[in-house]
Write an enzyme that holds these catalytic residues in place. Structure first.
Site, PDB file in Angstrom:
ATOM      1  N   TYR A 118       0.831  -1.204   0.000  1.00 59.64           N
ATOM      2  CA  TYR A 118       0.000   0.000   0.000  1.00 59.64           C
ATOM      3  C   TYR A 118       0.869   1.259   0.000  1.00 59.64           C
ATOM      4  CZ  TYR A 118      -3.103   3.758   1.287  1.00 59.64           C
ATOM      5  OH  TYR A 118      -3.763   4.966   1.286  1.00 59.64           O
ATOM      6  N   SER A 147      -2.607  14.927   6.117  1.00 63.38           N
ATOM      7  CA  SER A 147      -3.597  14.404   5.164  1.00 63.38           C
ATOM      8  C   SER A 147      -4.969  14.386   5.826  1.00 63.38           C
ATOM      9  CB  SER A 147      -3.218  12.970   4.779  1.00 63.38           C
ATOM     10  OG  SER A 147      -4.330  12.303   4.210  1.00 63.38           O
ATOM     11  N   SER A 189       3.134  17.669  -8.815  1.00 61.01           N
ATOM     12  CA  SER A 189       3.128  16.325  -8.215  1.00 61.01           C
ATOM     13  C   SER A 189       2.411  15.360  -9.136  1.00 61.01           C
ATOM     14  CB  SER A 189       2.393  16.382  -6.864  1.00 61.01           C
ATOM     15  OG  SER A 189       2.184  15.092  -6.335  1.00 61.01           O
ATOM     16  N   HIS A 191       1.547  12.552  -7.512  1.00 61.16           N
ATOM     17  CA  HIS A 191       1.019  11.748  -6.403  1.00 61.16           C
ATOM     18  C   HIS A 191       1.917  10.522  -6.146  1.00 61.16           C
ATOM     19  CE1 HIS A 191      -3.070  11.954  -4.368  1.00 61.16           C
ATOM     20  NE2 HIS A 191      -2.562  10.881  -3.783  1.00 61.16           N
ATOM     21  N   ASP A 235       6.999  17.417  -5.583  1.00 56.73           N
ATOM     22  CA  ASP A 235       7.293  16.128  -4.946  1.00 56.73           C
ATOM     23  C   ASP A 235       7.263  15.036  -6.010  1.00 56.73           C
ATOM     24  OD1 ASP A 235       4.669  15.115  -5.365  1.00 56.73           O
ATOM     25  OD2 ASP A 235       4.039  15.476  -3.312  1.00 56.73           O
ATOM     26  N   ILE A 264      11.477  12.032  -4.793  1.00 51.45           N
ATOM     27  CA  ILE A 264      12.638  12.672  -4.141  1.00 51.45           C
ATOM     28  C   ILE A 264      13.121  11.750  -3.016  1.00 51.45           C
ATOM     29  CG2 ILE A 264      13.327  14.656  -2.720  1.00 51.45           C
ATOM     30  CD1 ILE A 264      11.465  16.349  -4.528  1.00 51.45           C
TER      31      ILE A 264
HETATM   32  C1  LIG Z   1       0.765   5.804   1.162  1.00 51.38           C
HETATM   33  C2  LIG Z   1       0.531   7.157   0.577  1.00 51.38           C
HETATM   34  C3  LIG Z   1      -0.615   7.854   0.921  1.00 51.38           C
HETATM   35  C4  LIG Z   1      -0.847   9.121   0.362  1.00 51.38           C
HETATM   36  N1  LIG Z   1      -1.947   9.827   0.766  1.00 51.38           N
HETATM   37  C5  LIG Z   1      -2.163  11.066   0.249  1.00 51.38           C
HETATM   38  C6  LIG Z   1      -3.246  11.853   0.714  1.00 51.38           C
HETATM   39  O1  LIG Z   1      -4.005  11.455   1.593  1.00 51.38           O
HETATM   40  N2  LIG Z   1      -3.414  13.073   0.134  1.00 51.38           N
HETATM   41  C7  LIG Z   1      -2.577  13.560  -0.840  1.00 51.38           C
HETATM   42  O2  LIG Z   1      -2.772  14.673  -1.327  1.00 51.38           O
HETATM   43  N3  LIG Z   1      -1.514  12.839  -1.265  1.00 51.38           N
HETATM   44  C8  LIG Z   1      -1.296  11.615  -0.742  1.00 51.38           C
HETATM   45  N4  LIG Z   1      -0.196  10.902  -1.143  1.00 51.38           N
HETATM   46  C9  LIG Z   1       0.751  11.489  -2.117  1.00 51.38           C
HETATM   47  C10 LIG Z   1       1.861  12.264  -1.378  1.00 51.38           C
HETATM   48  O3  LIG Z   1       1.370  13.425  -0.797  1.00 51.38           O
HETATM   49  C11 LIG Z   1       3.005  12.664  -2.343  1.00 51.38           C
HETATM   50  O4  LIG Z   1       2.475  13.370  -3.431  1.00 51.38           O
HETATM   51  C12 LIG Z   1       3.794  11.464  -2.847  1.00 51.38           C
HETATM   52  O5  LIG Z   1       3.967  10.517  -1.806  1.00 51.38           O
HETATM   53  C13 LIG Z   1       5.155  11.905  -3.372  1.00 51.38           C
HETATM   54  O6  LIG Z   1       5.839  10.836  -3.953  1.00 51.38           O
HETATM   55  P1  LIG Z   1       6.992   9.992  -3.198  1.00 51.38           P
HETATM   56  O7  LIG Z   1       6.332   9.303  -2.037  1.00 51.38           O
HETATM   57  O8  LIG Z   1       7.411   8.994  -4.224  1.00 51.38           O
HETATM   58  O9  LIG Z   1       8.050  10.940  -2.808  1.00 51.38           O
HETATM   59  C14 LIG Z   1       0.060   9.650  -0.583  1.00 51.38           C
HETATM   60  C15 LIG Z   1       1.233   8.938  -0.895  1.00 51.38           C
HETATM   61  C16 LIG Z   1       1.478   7.717  -0.318  1.00 51.38           C
HETATM   62  C17 LIG Z   1       2.761   6.990  -0.646  1.00 51.38           C
END
Ligand SMILES: Cc1cc2nc3c(=O)[nH]c(=O)nc-3n(C[C@H](O)[C@H](O)[C@H](O)COP(=O)(O)O)c2cc1C
Length: 353
Positions: free
Chosen positions: A19, A101, A242, A244, A275, A278
């Site tokens: 996950y 979050s 981003s 995500h 992001d 990184i």
């Molecule tokens: C397990 C997980 C849960 C995430 N949940 C959210 C969230 O609730 N809201 C959101 O805007 N982004 C969410 N993200 C995206 C992160 O904010 C971010 O954009 C992303 O993790 C960046 O990539 P990286 O983890 O490869 O550095 C989530 C990412 C992961 C890995």
């Protein structure tokens, strides 16, 4: 799947591991995200070492101690008992910003009451998925504002959400009794058509901008034309470039490859953060050199939390601050703004024929 965090398979159950660390579909974007920052090369200057280095940045008319923020991530409590609060406290103590979050399992008020006490802390922002009615959005936003959060991050790149296939295959599901104390309404469910009926639109953003007095940060922008439109119509105070972390759909462009173009299209009208992929202070240096004002750190925080709880996260942050300072010093710069303005950064394609 990312190849970076295989060691955590011994610490986390396979469902939780997948996950947090898998990407959408074949994880092509996730893998390319991690590689993309490493393709750029810095060209340092010699004999110009500064006497000291400051990581301070200006943001929303304030000075903040560093250009690092923790990306908003759901369900951190599944990784370690220290969860959201452990990461928030480590961030505050190490001068990192923290974005909570709306899918965090800890009440937003508990986080802010601890985080805001730290004197040299970074910014505290709340990430919002607009679930439910307009009235429900405003009621959550007034809670966020009362609790002292300094900006609202609206995530716009995930109108449809999937749990990574690898996580489902490994048996992951969010437990029915998992607390969700920070949602404005029930996340949309049902068929694709049902979900899309509630998708957030440009008109919704215009409405929100009029009603919300907090600074608005739009998260999930990849197209320079969207960035330009957000600025033309004064719809936000900052943009987060981003994808995500490659979790929504696969085969989207890594942010490293589009950052410079977005910075150009924004033309200093709002701040630009970035992001996705990184993984080190060197990657952060590349992001700043390509024009980012600040960076969000995602999965490295999860890995540090899994391995060492809040202390593990604090240790990681302290190391990254030291490493970024050293990189800037070796390149001959004492401030982030000087580094951003004057660093020579290249992509081999541009100079190797
Ligand atoms: C397990 C997980 C849960 C995430 N949940 C959210 C969230 O609730 N809201 C959101 O805007 N982004 C969410 N993200 C995206 C992160 O904010 C971010 O954009 C992303 O993790 C960046 O990539 P990286 O983890 O490869 O550095 C989530 C990412 C992961 C890995």
């Amino acid at each position: 799947m990312s190849t970076t965090y295989q060691n955590l398979k011994d610490i986390l159950s396979s469902g939780i591991y997948e996950y947090f660390f898998s990407g959408a579909d074949d994880s092509v974007t996730l893998r390319e995200n991690e590689l993309s920052w490493k393709r750029f090369q810095i060209v340092p200057r010699v004999m110009s070492s500064p006497r000291s280095v400051s990581l301070e940045i200006d943001f929303f008319e304030k000075k903040w101690p560093s250009p690092f923020l923790v990306a908003p991530m759901a369900y951190l409590g599944m990784v370690h008992e220290h969860g959201d609060l452990g990461v928030a406290l480590a961030s505050a103590a190490q001068q990192f910003g923290f974005i909570l979050s709306c899918h965090a399992t800890t009440p937003l008020e508990l986080i802010s009451s601890h985080f805001l006490r730290e004197e040299l802390r970074g910014p505290l922002w709340f990430q919002f998925y607009p679930y439910g009615s307009h009235a429900e959005w405003l009621s959550l936003i007034s809670r966020v504002q009362r609790a002292g959060y300094e900006a609202l991050v609206v995530t716009v790149d995930a109108p449809v959400k999937w749990t990574p296939k690898a996580a489902i295959d490994a048996g992951f599901s969010v437990p029915a009794n998992c607390p969700q104390p920070n949602l404005s309404g029930v996340p949309p469910r049902g068929s694709l058509t049902d979900v899309l009926k509630q998708a957030f639109s440009w008109n919704d953003l215009k409405w929100l901008r009029e009603k919300c007095s907090l600074p608005i940060v739009i998260k999930g922008v990849l197209n320079p034309e969207d960035a330009s439109r957000l600025c033309d119509e004064s719809l936000c105070d900052a943009i987060i470039v981003s994808n995500h972390g490659g979790r929504v759909i696969d085969r989207v462009i890594p942010t490293a490859y589009v950052l410079k173009e977005i910075v150009a299209s924004v033309a200093n009208r709002v701040k630009v953060l970035v992001d996705s992929g990184i993984r080190s202070a060197h990657d952060v240096a590349v992001a700043l050199a390509l024009g980012a004002d600040a960076v969000l750190i995602g999965r490295p925080v999860v890995a540090a939390l899994a391995e060492g709880g809040a202390q593990g996260v604090a240790h990681l942050f302290s190391r990254w601050r030291d490493e970024l300072s050293a990189i800037m010093a070796v390149c001959g710069f004492s401030t982030i703004s000087d580094f951003k303005l004057n660093i020579d950064i290249r992509w081999p394609k541009e100079h190797l024929i």
